[in-house]
Design an enzyme around this catalytic site. Structure first.
Site, PDB file in Angstrom:
ATOM      1  N   GLU A 150     -13.213   4.759  -3.836  1.00 56.08           N
ATOM      2  CA  GLU A 150     -12.053   5.140  -3.494  1.00 56.08           C
ATOM      3  C   GLU A 150     -11.219   5.881  -4.605  1.00 56.08           C
ATOM      4  O   GLU A 150     -11.403   5.656  -5.873  1.00 56.08           O
ATOM      5  CB  GLU A 150     -11.236   3.663  -3.634  1.00 56.08           C
ATOM      6  CG  GLU A 150      -9.883   3.592  -3.068  1.00 56.08           C
ATOM      7  CD  GLU A 150      -9.710   4.024  -1.554  1.00 56.08           C
ATOM      8  OE1 GLU A 150     -10.320   3.906  -0.763  1.00 56.08           O
ATOM      9  OE2 GLU A 150      -8.678   4.695  -1.364  1.00 56.08           O
ATOM     10  N   ASP A 151     -10.554   7.026  -4.092  1.00 60.06           N
ATOM     11  CA  ASP A 151      -9.574   7.808  -4.954  1.00 60.06           C
ATOM     12  C   ASP A 151     -10.467   8.554  -6.130  1.00 60.06           C
ATOM     13  O   ASP A 151      -9.874   8.485  -7.192  1.00 60.06           O
ATOM     14  CB  ASP A 151      -8.422   7.204  -5.305  1.00 60.06           C
ATOM     15  CG  ASP A 151      -7.527   7.156  -4.337  1.00 60.06           C
ATOM     16  OD1 ASP A 151      -7.804   7.716  -3.115  1.00 60.06           O
ATOM     17  OD2 ASP A 151      -6.391   6.508  -4.373  1.00 60.06           O
ATOM     18  N   LYS A 201      -5.783  -2.166  -1.415  1.00 61.64           N
ATOM     19  CA  LYS A 201      -7.077  -1.977  -0.260  1.00 61.64           C
ATOM     20  C   LYS A 201      -7.494  -3.116  -0.051  1.00 61.64           C
ATOM     21  O   LYS A 201      -7.723  -3.627   1.309  1.00 61.64           O
ATOM     22  CB  LYS A 201      -7.991  -0.859  -0.603  1.00 61.64           C
ATOM     23  CG  LYS A 201      -7.673   0.472  -0.428  1.00 61.64           C
ATOM     24  CD  LYS A 201      -8.175   1.231   0.511  1.00 61.64           C
ATOM     25  CE  LYS A 201      -7.495   2.311   1.275  1.00 61.64           C
ATOM     26  NZ  LYS A 201      -8.030   3.527   1.225  1.00 61.64           N
ATOM     27  N   ARG A 240      -7.967  10.296  -9.033  1.00 58.58           N
ATOM     28  CA  ARG A 240      -7.055  11.062  -7.928  1.00 58.58           C
ATOM     29  C   ARG A 240      -6.356  10.083  -6.978  1.00 58.58           C
ATOM     30  O   ARG A 240      -6.715   9.960  -6.007  1.00 58.58           O
ATOM     31  CB  ARG A 240      -8.134  12.141  -7.230  1.00 58.58           C
ATOM     32  CG  ARG A 240      -7.311  13.072  -6.473  1.00 58.58           C
ATOM     33  CD  ARG A 240      -7.605  12.979  -4.879  1.00 58.58           C
ATOM     34  NE  ARG A 240      -7.465  11.665  -4.480  1.00 58.58           N
ATOM     35  CZ  ARG A 240      -7.657  11.456  -3.244  1.00 58.58           C
ATOM     36  NH1 ARG A 240      -8.095  12.560  -2.397  1.00 58.58           N
ATOM     37  NH2 ARG A 240      -7.370  10.361  -2.873  1.00 58.58           N
ATOM     38  N   ASP A 249     -13.657   5.822   1.705  1.00 59.51           N
ATOM     39  CA  ASP A 249     -12.731   5.894   2.817  1.00 59.51           C
ATOM     40  C   ASP A 249     -11.767   7.068   2.776  1.00 59.51           C
ATOM     41  O   ASP A 249     -11.360   7.462   3.858  1.00 59.51           O
ATOM     42  CB  ASP A 249     -11.734   4.687   2.501  1.00 59.51           C
ATOM     43  CG  ASP A 249     -10.888   4.525   3.417  1.00 59.51           C
ATOM     44  OD1 ASP A 249     -11.045   4.298   4.718  1.00 59.51           O
ATOM     45  OD2 ASP A 249      -9.276   4.662   3.237  1.00 59.51           O
ATOM     46  N   ASP A 250     -11.639   7.719   1.737  1.00 55.90           N
ATOM     47  CA  ASP A 250     -10.913   8.922   1.765  1.00 55.90           C
ATOM     48  C   ASP A 250     -11.529  10.013   2.622  1.00 55.90           C
ATOM     49  O   ASP A 250     -10.806  10.855   3.239  1.00 55.90           O
ATOM     50  CB  ASP A 250     -10.534   9.624   0.363  1.00 55.90           C
ATOM     51  CG  ASP A 250     -10.053   8.420  -0.702  1.00 55.90           C
ATOM     52  OD1 ASP A 250      -9.214   7.825  -0.102  1.00 55.90           O
ATOM     53  OD2 ASP A 250     -10.609   8.170  -1.761  1.00 55.90           O
ATOM     54  N   TYR A 276       0.797  -1.232   0.003  1.00 56.34           N
ATOM     55  CA  TYR A 276      -0.004  -0.062   0.141  1.00 56.34           C
ATOM     56  C   TYR A 276       0.920   1.142   0.120  1.00 56.34           C
ATOM     57  O   TYR A 276       1.906   1.034  -0.359  1.00 56.34           O
ATOM     58  CB  TYR A 276      -0.936  -0.033   1.225  1.00 56.34           C
ATOM     59  CG  TYR A 276      -2.260   0.707   0.824  1.00 56.34           C
ATOM     60  CD1 TYR A 276      -2.907   0.471  -0.261  1.00 56.34           C
ATOM     61  CD2 TYR A 276      -2.305   1.896   1.367  1.00 56.34           C
ATOM     62  CE1 TYR A 276      -3.754   1.232  -0.760  1.00 56.34           C
ATOM     63  CE2 TYR A 276      -3.274   2.923   0.807  1.00 56.34           C
ATOM     64  CZ  TYR A 276      -4.057   2.310  -0.333  1.00 56.34           C
ATOM     65  OH  TYR A 276      -5.176   3.489  -0.725  1.00 56.34           O
ATOM     66  N   ASN A 305       0.261  12.412   2.286  1.00 57.88           N
ATOM     67  CA  ASN A 305       1.218  11.288   1.472  1.00 57.88           C
ATOM     68  C   ASN A 305       1.475  11.436   0.377  1.00 57.88           C
ATOM     69  O   ASN A 305       1.050  12.277  -0.411  1.00 57.88           O
ATOM     70  CB  ASN A 305       0.097   9.864   1.497  1.00 57.88           C
ATOM     71  CG  ASN A 305      -0.298   9.592   2.980  1.00 57.88           C
ATOM     72  OD1 ASN A 305       0.250   9.448   3.791  1.00 57.88           O
ATOM     73  ND2 ASN A 305      -1.747   9.257   2.882  1.00 57.88           N
TER      74      ASN A 305
HETATM   75  P1  NAD Z   1      -8.020  16.789  -1.992  1.00 54.78           P
HETATM   76  O1  NAD Z   1      -7.529  16.970  -3.522  1.00 54.78           O
HETATM   77  O2  NAD Z   1      -9.452  16.284  -1.728  1.00 54.78           O
HETATM   78  O3  NAD Z   1      -7.926  18.158  -1.116  1.00 54.78           O
HETATM   79  C1  NAD Z   1      -6.653  18.836  -1.187  1.00 54.78           C
HETATM   80  C2  NAD Z   1      -6.702  19.986  -0.324  1.00 54.78           C
HETATM   81  O4  NAD Z   1      -5.660  20.804  -0.175  1.00 54.78           O
HETATM   82  C3  NAD Z   1      -7.968  21.061  -1.452  1.00 54.78           C
HETATM   83  O5  NAD Z   1      -8.798  21.717  -0.241  1.00 54.78           O
HETATM   84  C4  NAD Z   1      -6.701  22.225  -1.746  1.00 54.78           C
HETATM   85  O6  NAD Z   1      -7.389  23.430  -2.142  1.00 54.78           O
HETATM   86  C5  NAD Z   1      -5.901  22.270  -0.901  1.00 54.78           C
HETATM   87  N1  NAD Z   1      -4.477  22.804  -1.104  1.00 54.78           N
HETATM   88  C6  NAD Z   1      -3.904  22.392  -2.306  1.00 54.78           C
HETATM   89  N2  NAD Z   1      -2.717  23.111  -2.300  1.00 54.78           N
HETATM   90  C7  NAD Z   1      -2.512  24.136  -0.926  1.00 54.78           C
HETATM   91  C8  NAD Z   1      -1.891  24.994  -0.596  1.00 54.78           C
HETATM   92  N3  NAD Z   1      -0.686  25.139  -1.140  1.00 54.78           N
HETATM   93  N4  NAD Z   1      -2.227  25.478   0.685  1.00 54.78           N
HETATM   94  C9  NAD Z   1      -3.332  25.204   1.412  1.00 54.78           C
HETATM   95  N5  NAD Z   1      -4.331  24.182   0.780  1.00 54.78           N
HETATM   96  C10 NAD Z   1      -3.742  23.729  -0.422  1.00 54.78           C
HETATM   97  O7  NAD Z   1      -7.168  15.609  -1.449  1.00 54.78           O
HETATM   98  P2  NAD Z   1      -7.535  14.776  -0.089  1.00 54.78           P
HETATM   99  O8  NAD Z   1      -8.008  13.461  -0.385  1.00 54.78           O
HETATM  100  O9  NAD Z   1      -8.164  15.694   0.880  1.00 54.78           O
HETATM  101  O10 NAD Z   1      -6.072  14.518   0.449  1.00 54.78           O
HETATM  102  C11 NAD Z   1      -5.074  15.395   1.036  1.00 54.78           C
HETATM  103  C12 NAD Z   1      -3.830  15.001   1.452  1.00 54.78           C
HETATM  104  O11 NAD Z   1      -4.438  14.110   2.662  1.00 54.78           O
HETATM  105  C13 NAD Z   1      -3.229  13.773   0.482  1.00 54.78           C
HETATM  106  O12 NAD Z   1      -1.971  13.860   0.625  1.00 54.78           O
HETATM  107  C14 NAD Z   1      -3.556  12.299   1.223  1.00 54.78           C
HETATM  108  O13 NAD Z   1      -2.449  11.642   0.777  1.00 54.78           O
HETATM  109  C15 NAD Z   1      -3.620  12.759   2.530  1.00 54.78           C
HETATM  110  N6  NAD Z   1      -4.593  11.710   3.184  1.00 54.78           N
HETATM  111  C16 NAD Z   1      -3.833  11.180   4.424  1.00 54.78           C
HETATM  112  C17 NAD Z   1      -4.727  10.208   5.058  1.00 54.78           C
HETATM  113  C18 NAD Z   1      -4.229   9.687   6.095  1.00 54.78           C
HETATM  114  O14 NAD Z   1      -3.373  10.173   6.640  1.00 54.78           O
HETATM  115  N7  NAD Z   1      -4.730   8.687   6.749  1.00 54.78           N
HETATM  116  C19 NAD Z   1      -5.942   9.905   4.388  1.00 54.78           C
HETATM  117  C20 NAD Z   1      -6.341  10.638   3.207  1.00 54.78           C
HETATM  118  C21 NAD Z   1      -5.682  11.584   2.730  1.00 54.78           C
END
Ligand code: NAD
Length: 554
Positions: free
Chosen positions: A247-248, A176, A158, A270-271, A105, A410
């Protein structure tokens, strides 16, 4: 003629034999077949003569895994093992979870998706493409297993932090579901990974002759909606007891599809929801360290996408559970996105951000936002690395005795700050968690073990519980209770070393306990379609496949 030893069970006539059995990953045991089995199943001469125990097979696999020079090679080796001998594959994953999870993963699966077409060996799961419109139901009939209970589906738009990977995104549902089987014991034959290939807008893939997906741009609008509708209808017809994990998907589609389908088919994203639960569990544990109540917290998020809003919504649910009204609870969560603070004067805000557009003057600088809003915790879900600068973290540290810093983006290279930075800039006071694993950090004579807010603590147990009760719906309440259950399993020892999640070695027990709570909730809320067993705990343990045993012949 082959004779049956009295100890040997009778082999059913349709059970594969000979080479066919060795090519059946569900039943193959490789060199572990006993002499009696080899005789009975037509395997004599088809295997090297020495019978080897599963323990020895694990040793060989790990020698191979560790001998590879890159994680991508390790991934390819492990997926090939999964194609040959699933039981052994899962035994390896379960016994070496810390080492193997980052390969099958995140983060390695991301590289695997990018290179999917180039490394393609054997198909796994189902690909449903835009060209299959009108025949999705017929195509689902090609899946060989009847009792599918969990589907993970993506349209590849995504993939992790890597954007549009089109059909290459298949690595994600496959990975997953491997975690469902490893962490919650859901039998591999009950799991179905699906990629909806609706095209890709990734230029590099469109130009790549080795890309495995349709070489066309993404289908959007009404055509996309109709395709999704056909898919959901076909799944409900062919696999009526399946839980569907979205997912994604790209952010707007993710929120919209979840809203549209969650009441019609047992489904979740899940996201959004899994991330919400794992982060809330981390917050509950962090508060045991900071010795403060949840009702006195204020969180500032960097990133207002699926992860951010998912976490915010679950924090709101948790605050409401403690008696706070919704409007007040929402005001405890503030968001900064790529255009600055989400506030009420902003125009064209996406629907999912509106509940958090509080009254405030515009702000574009994160450090200024910290100093103005005075949060107790910072949650990084922006996908943009090094955005929790020294100034930002120091400011948070000046405001709080024990600042909460979650850098969840991530893979590791995208984290808003590293574990070492968080501990150094707060002189060891930060309560830190990340999305991808960080090594322990020595600081000021202490060793800190950063917690990894891995969604794998949550979704396998939620899925198992929903399956056990045959739940009609997967609700937010189930995720909230899953978060509480996970938090309750963090020991004082974990907290003493700064780790706000239980050790990964506990994950099957975590999944089991979450499954019990989720199934119980389904029964209490009238959402269960399966009769309630007298002893739910035992019934759930019985559902869990244990790869330490090779399956019997049937
Ligand atoms: P997403 O694309 O839905 O959201 C990203 C957000 O970040 C958007 O609101 C965007 O406007 C904002 N953004 C982008 N550039 C920015 C900047 N320079 N300054 C401020 N905000 C900014 O993505 P997501 O699904 O919400 O995932 C976001 C991150 O969280 C990813 O890196 C993902 O790997 C991580 N994530 C971690 C976990 C975990 O730790 N368990 C779970 C899910 C997602």
């Amino acid at each position: 003629m082959e004779t049956l030893s009295p100890r040997m069970p009778k082999v059913p006539p349709d059970f594969p034999r000979g080479v066919k059995l060795l090519h059946d990953p569900v039943r193959n045991k490789g060199t572990a077949f006993s002499p009696e089995e080899r005789t009975l199943l037509g395997l004599r001469g088809l295997l090297p003569p020495r019978q080897q125990s599963q323990d020895l097979q694990v040793r060989r696999v790990m020698e191979n895994v560790r001998g590879k020079t890159t994680d991508l090679e390790r991934y390819i080796f492990l997926v090939s093992l999964q194609d040959r001998n699933e039981t052994l594959f899962y035994r390896v994953v379960v016994d070496h979870l810390d080492e193997i999870m980052p390969i099958i993963y995140t983060p390695t699966v991301g590289q695997a998706c990018v290179r999917y077409g180039h490394n393609f060996r054997r198909p796994r799961g189902m690909f449903l493409s835009a060209e299959d419109r009108g025949s999705v139901g017929d195509i689902l009939m090609n899946w060989p297993h009847e009792d599918v209970r969990i589907i993970v589906v993506t349209d590849g738009e995504r993939i992790l932090g890597l954007g549009d990977q089109g059909a290459n995104g298949m690595g994600i549902p496959v990975g997953k579901l491997a975690l469902y089987s490893a962490c919650a014991g859901i039998h591999p034959t009950k799991c179905l990974p699906i990629t909806l290939d609706v095209g890709t807008d990734n230029e590099e893939l469109l130009q790549d002759p080795l890309y495995i997906g349709l070489q066309r741009r993404r289908m959007r609008g009404a055509a996309y909606e109709e395709f999704l509708e056909e898919f959901v209808e076909a799944v409900m017809e062919r696999f009526p007891r399946a839980v569907v994990q979205l997912e994604d998907f790209a952010t707007a589609n993710a929120f919209h599809l979840l809203d549209k389908y969650r009441g019609r088919v047992a489904s979740f994203d899940d996201d959004i929801q899994g991330t919400g639960a794992v982060a809330l569990a981390g917050i509950y544990s962090a508060l045991r360290i900071t010795e403060q109540p949840l009702t006195e917290q204020r969180f500032l998020f960097l990133g207002a996408g699926e992860a951010g809003i998912g976490i915010g919504d679950l924090i709101v649910a948790a605050l409401m559970d403690e008696g706070m009204d919704e409007a007040e609870a929402r005001k405890r969560c503030w968001f900064v996105d790529s255009r600055g603070l989400v506030e009420s004067t902003r125009t064209n805000l996406a629907d999912h951000k509106l509940p958090y557009a509080h009254e405030h003057a515009p702000l574009t600088d994160l450090e200024e936002a910290v100093r103005t809003l005075k949060p107790t915790g910072l949650i990084g879900v922006s996908g943009v690395p090094q955005t929790f600068t020294q100034g930002v973290v120091t400011a948070l540290g000046e405001l709080n005795e024990r600042p909460i810093v979650f850098a969840l983006s991530n893979p590791t290279s995208k984290a808003e700050c590293t574990a070492r930075q968080a501990y150094t800039w707060t002189n060891g006071r930060a309560v830190f968690a990340s999305g991808s694993p960080f090594d322990p950090v020595d600081h000021g004579g202490r060793t800190f073990v950063p917690g990894q807010g891995n969604n794998a603590y949550i979704f396998p147990g939620v899925g198992l519980g929903a399956i056990a009760a045959d739940a009609r719906e997967v609700t937010d309440e189930m995720f909230f209770l899953a978060a509480k259950t996970l938090a309750s399993m963090v020991s004082e020892h974990d907290l003493a070393i700064g780790r706000i999640y239980p050790s990964l070695q506990m994950i099957r027990e975590v999944s089991k306990r979450i499954a019990v709570v989720v199934a119980e909730t389904a029964y209490e809320r009238g959402l269960a379609r399966a009769p309630r067993p007298d002893d739910l705990d035992t019934a759930i343990v019985k559902l869990m496949f244990d790869p330490h045993q090779y399956p019997p012949y049937v």
